[in-house]
Design a protein around this motif. Structure first.
Motif, PDB file in Angstrom:
ATOM      1  N   VAL A  10       0.840  -1.206   0.000  1.00  0.00           N
ATOM      2  CA  VAL A  10       0.000   0.000   0.000  1.00  0.00           C
ATOM      3  C   VAL A  10       0.874   1.254   0.000  1.00  0.00           C
ATOM      4  N   GLU A  11       0.322   2.318  -0.501  1.00  0.00           N
ATOM      5  CA  GLU A  11       0.915   3.651  -0.351  1.00  0.00           C
ATOM      6  C   GLU A  11       0.153   4.296   0.796  1.00  0.00           C
ATOM      7  N   PRO A  12       0.705   4.355   1.985  1.00  0.00           N
ATOM      8  CA  PRO A  12      -0.057   4.863   3.122  1.00  0.00           C
ATOM      9  C   PRO A  12      -0.497   6.320   2.935  1.00  0.00           C
ATOM     10  N   LEU A  13      -1.767   6.566   3.136  1.00  0.00           N
ATOM     11  CA  LEU A  13      -2.405   7.902   3.161  1.00  0.00           C
ATOM     12  C   LEU A  13      -2.637   8.583   1.809  1.00  0.00           C
ATOM     13  N   VAL A  14      -1.680   8.477   0.885  1.00  0.00           N
ATOM     14  CA  VAL A  14      -1.889   9.148  -0.405  1.00  0.00           C
ATOM     15  C   VAL A  14      -1.415   8.249  -1.548  1.00  0.00           C
ATOM     16  N   GLN A  15      -2.333   7.953  -2.472  1.00  0.00           N
ATOM     17  CA  GLN A  15      -1.938   7.268  -3.709  1.00  0.00           C
ATOM     18  C   GLN A  15      -1.546   8.380  -4.673  1.00  0.00           C
TER      19      GLN A  15
ATOM     20  N   GLY B 135       8.720  13.075   5.405  1.00  0.00           N
ATOM     21  CA  GLY B 135       8.025  14.264   5.881  1.00  0.00           C
ATOM     22  C   GLY B 135       6.888  14.757   5.011  1.00  0.00           C
ATOM     23  N   ARG B 136       6.714  14.185   3.852  1.00  0.00           N
ATOM     24  CA  ARG B 136       5.719  14.697   2.905  1.00  0.00           C
ATOM     25  C   ARG B 136       4.308  14.675   3.500  1.00  0.00           C
ATOM     26  N   SER B 137       4.000  13.628   4.278  1.00  0.00           N
ATOM     27  CA  SER B 137       2.636  13.456   4.805  1.00  0.00           C
ATOM     28  C   SER B 137       2.389  14.300   6.051  1.00  0.00           C
ATOM     29  N   GLY B 138       3.453  14.906   6.589  1.00  0.00           N
ATOM     30  CA  GLY B 138       3.320  15.649   7.847  1.00  0.00           C
ATOM     31  C   GLY B 138       4.111  14.990   8.970  1.00  0.00           C
ATOM     32  N   LYS B 139       4.325  13.687   8.876  1.00  0.00           N
ATOM     33  CA  LYS B 139       5.248  13.013   9.786  1.00  0.00           C
ATOM     34  C   LYS B 139       6.372  12.435   8.939  1.00  0.00           C
ATOM     35  N   PHE B 140       7.471  12.018   9.567  1.00  0.00           N
ATOM     36  CA  PHE B 140       8.567  11.548   8.712  1.00  0.00           C
ATOM     37  C   PHE B 140       8.120  10.361   7.875  1.00  0.00           C
ATOM     38  N   PHE B 141       7.507   9.364   8.548  1.00  0.00           N
ATOM     39  CA  PHE B 141       6.916   8.235   7.816  1.00  0.00           C
ATOM     40  C   PHE B 141       5.398   8.372   7.876  1.00  0.00           C
ATOM     41  N   ALA B 142       4.732   8.116   6.767  1.00  0.00           N
ATOM     42  CA  ALA B 142       3.262   8.231   6.754  1.00  0.00           C
ATOM     43  C   ALA B 142       2.626   7.211   7.701  1.00  0.00           C
ATOM     44  N   CYS B 143       3.263   6.046   7.857  1.00  0.00           N
ATOM     45  CA  CYS B 143       2.724   5.014   8.760  1.00  0.00           C
ATOM     46  C   CYS B 143       2.584   5.514  10.191  1.00  0.00           C
TER      47      CYS B 143
ATOM     48  N   VAL C 199      -4.764   2.092   7.210  1.00  0.00           N
ATOM     49  CA  VAL C 199      -3.441   1.497   7.419  1.00  0.00           C
ATOM     50  C   VAL C 199      -3.445   0.692   8.729  1.00  0.00           C
ATOM     51  N   ARG C 200      -4.131   1.242   9.734  1.00  0.00           N
ATOM     52  CA  ARG C 200      -4.229   0.560  11.020  1.00  0.00           C
ATOM     53  C   ARG C 200      -4.979  -0.770  10.876  1.00  0.00           C
ATOM     54  N   LEU C 201      -6.086  -0.732  10.133  1.00  0.00           N
ATOM     55  CA  LEU C 201      -6.877  -1.946   9.949  1.00  0.00           C
ATOM     56  C   LEU C 201      -6.113  -2.987   9.123  1.00  0.00           C
ATOM     57  N   VAL C 202      -5.386  -2.522   8.113  1.00  0.00           N
ATOM     58  CA  VAL C 202      -4.616  -3.458   7.281  1.00  0.00           C
ATOM     59  C   VAL C 202      -3.537  -4.135   8.130  1.00  0.00           C
ATOM     60  N   ARG C 203      -2.884  -3.345   8.977  1.00  0.00           N
ATOM     61  CA  ARG C 203      -1.853  -3.928   9.858  1.00  0.00           C
ATOM     62  C   ARG C 203      -2.459  -5.047  10.719  1.00  0.00           C
ATOM     63  N   LYS C 204      -3.652  -4.799  11.275  1.00  0.00           N
ATOM     64  CA  LYS C 204      -4.311  -5.791  12.126  1.00  0.00           C
ATOM     65  C   LYS C 204      -4.621  -7.066  11.354  1.00  0.00           C
ATOM     66  N   LEU C 205      -5.136  -6.877  10.138  1.00  0.00           N
ATOM     67  CA  LEU C 205      -5.491  -8.040   9.313  1.00  0.00           C
ATOM     68  C   LEU C 205      -4.237  -8.816   8.914  1.00  0.00           C
ATOM     69  N   CYS C 206      -3.172  -8.087   8.598  1.00  0.00           N
ATOM     70  CA  CYS C 206      -1.914  -8.754   8.222  1.00  0.00           C
ATOM     71  C   CYS C 206      -1.401  -9.600   9.388  1.00  0.00           C
ATOM     72  N   ASP C 207      -1.517  -9.074  10.603  1.00  0.00           N
ATOM     73  CA  ASP C 207      -1.085  -9.842  11.773  1.00  0.00           C
ATOM     74  C   ASP C 207      -1.950 -11.095  11.934  1.00  0.00           C
ATOM     75  N   ARG C 208      -3.256 -10.907  11.797  1.00  0.00           N
ATOM     76  CA  ARG C 208      -4.167 -12.031  12.026  1.00  0.00           C
ATOM     77  C   ARG C 208      -3.959 -13.138  10.990  1.00  0.00           C
ATOM     78  N   TYR C 209      -3.702 -12.760   9.737  1.00  0.00           N
ATOM     79  CA  TYR C 209      -3.646 -13.755   8.661  1.00  0.00           C
ATOM     80  C   TYR C 209      -2.223 -14.074   8.211  1.00  0.00           C
TER      81      TYR C 209
END
Ligand SMILES: *Cc1c(COP(=O)(O)O)cnc(C)c1O
Length: 448
Positions: free
Chosen positions: A225-230, A267-275, A243-253
């Motif tokens: 995925v491209e987190p937050l902005v395609q 920094g583009r998204s406002g934080k250093f990493f968009a995640c 992104v939070r929900l995908v992380r949970k599903l990835c852990d479960r499966y």
């Protein structure tokens, strides 16, 4: 083939059109829209051969963070040139690559403590895909080899990266060369129906992923995925909840999460990493574009100790036997280190909060224009769409708008009917205002 005989008498753009095959371009279109020859750059400004000045409001394809010819980055590269310009990274190492890896690891609080290098973004994506695939083989689950990607996603144009890309115009001609993937619905917030929030859209989209994983997780290696902005997908933005929900599903499966932060990182998204907006870490995180400040080709894939350890053993073929000639180039790493230092000493992420507010203010006019919809912003990316029924000829809108903006002294490059700006992190409030005005004038001319 046109051979130009009198090179001194021929404008550079004409020589370029004769000898250079430009990227992402139908060359014939240059018969009717301008190619621009750039002689130099300084700060956010590009100077063409005739001395005309352009504001580089898209950071030269989203790469430039601190302006062209930045004295501090220049100095770091020049100092590195005096030491070692390049050495192979297999069997050798050097100060810049070690320091950069340590700093990046620290920026992830050491969740992603191992860094594998390449040169272009697409190669970093290939690395993430191959590492995930190989990991499952090493863990006795060789059937986990398919990838999940998002509708409207973009991950580069080499064959592996293109397979997980869903932008028709880039894929069409090459479909038969590409592996089969699962493409799931995008959480694009523009899909929200009346009364729905972007979180609702995110939840629906995650639900579809859950259905797929319930059925197919035995065959799936990773989701990318491209987190937050395609970004290449017309700057489609989504809630960090996705992104939070995908992380949970990835852990479960038991599926890897690859966060492609080649455009949204640094920094583009406002934080250093968009995640970080989602408060999760992926299993693989790719960076390129901004990491060297837009100076030199550098890309990398960060990963966890768990992945790294799976490849660690006595057998050579258990290792990750992937390489590029310029892997970990010292000059590029020195540029990247200079950028990380600017982030730190200039408190760039903090100051970008104000800069993104300036950006919003400069484009406030577009929020209330009835010809415009889906005004959106994430950190230092601002975008909006021109309604289809307001376009005279949708096919040439982007090109016409590009040309009209050049006349107003601004470089923008609309994608379809989406206008966006993604400036370097150095504009003053007045310069940002000037950018907003110039785009407004260019748009009026384009739509008139
Ligand atoms: C640009 C981009 C790539 C590809 O990077 P290149 O350096 O052009 O190969 C991959 N993923 C994303 C999200 C990008 O924006």
């Amino acid at each position: 083939m046109k051979v130009i005989s009198d090179l001194n008498q021929t404008p550079l753009v004409d020589r370029s059109l004769a000898a250079v095959w430009h990227p992402c371009t139908q060359m014939k279109q240059h018969e009717s829209f301008p190619l621009v020859a750039i002689a130099k750059g300084k700060g956010a400004w590009l100077y063409d051969e005739n001395g005309k000045v352009l504001l580089d409001s898209i950071s030269s394809w989203w790469t430039n963070l601190f302006g062209h010819s930045n004295p501090r980055i220049n100095q770091a590269i020049t100092a590195q040139l005096e030491k070692i310009e390049h050495v192979m990274l297999a069997g050798f190492t050097h100060q810049p690559v070690v320091e950069l890896s340590e700093k990046l690891s620290a920026l992830t609080s050491h969740h992603l403590g191992h860094v594998f290098y390449a040169s272009d973004g697409a190669s970093a994506v290939e690395i993430a895909l191959k590492m995930s695939h190989h990991y499952w083989q090493l863990n006795g689950k060789p059937q986990k080899k398919k990838f999940v990607c998002l509708e409207n996603g973009y991950h580069g144009e080499t064959l592996g990266a293109l397979a997980v890309t869903d932008v028709a115009i880039f894929r069409e001609a090459y479909g038969s060369l590409l592996q089969d993937v699962f493409t799931i619905t995008s959480p694009d917030a523009r899909k929200a129906k009346a009364g729905e929030s972007s979180e609702d859209v995110a939840k629906h989209a995650a639900k579809q992923l859950e259905e797929l994983l319930t059925r197919e997780h035995h065959n799936i290696a990773a989701i990318i995925v491209e987190p937050l902005v395609q970004c290449a997908g017309q700057m489609a933005m989504h809630s960090s909840e996705y992104v939070r929900l995908v992380r949970k599903l990835c852990d479960r499966y038991e599926v890897h999460l690859i966060a492609d932060e080649i455009a949204v990182g640094c920094g583009r998204s406002g934080k250093f990493f968009a995640c970080e907006h989602a408060g999760v870490w992926p299993d693989f995180l790719t960076l390129s574009k901004g990491i060297s400040g837009g100076y030199l080709p550098l890309s990398l894939c960060l990963t966890t100790d768990q992945i790294y350890q799976a490849f660690y053993g006595d057998q050579t073929q258990q290792g990750f036997l992937h390489s590029h000639s310029y892997t970990g180039n010292p000059l590029a790493c020195a540029a990247a280190l200079a950028c990380l230092e600017i982030f730190e000493t200039d408190k760039v992420l903090e100051k970008n909060i104000g800069r993104s507010q300036d950006l919003a203010a400069a484009f406030m006019w577009a929020k209330t224009d009835s010809r415009i919809e889906h005004w959106r912003q994430q950190g230092m990316i601002l975008a909006f769409d021109i309604k289809n029924n307001c376009l005279k000829d949708p096919k040439i809108f982007a090109r016409t708008m590009f040309a009209n903006s050049l006349n107003e002294g601004v470089l923008i490059r609309p994608i379809g009917n989406t206008i966006y700006v993604m400036p370097p992190y150095i504009l003053s409030p007045a310069q940002t205002m000037q950018l907003g005005k110039a785009v407004q004038i260019a748009l009026e001319k384009t739509l008139a």
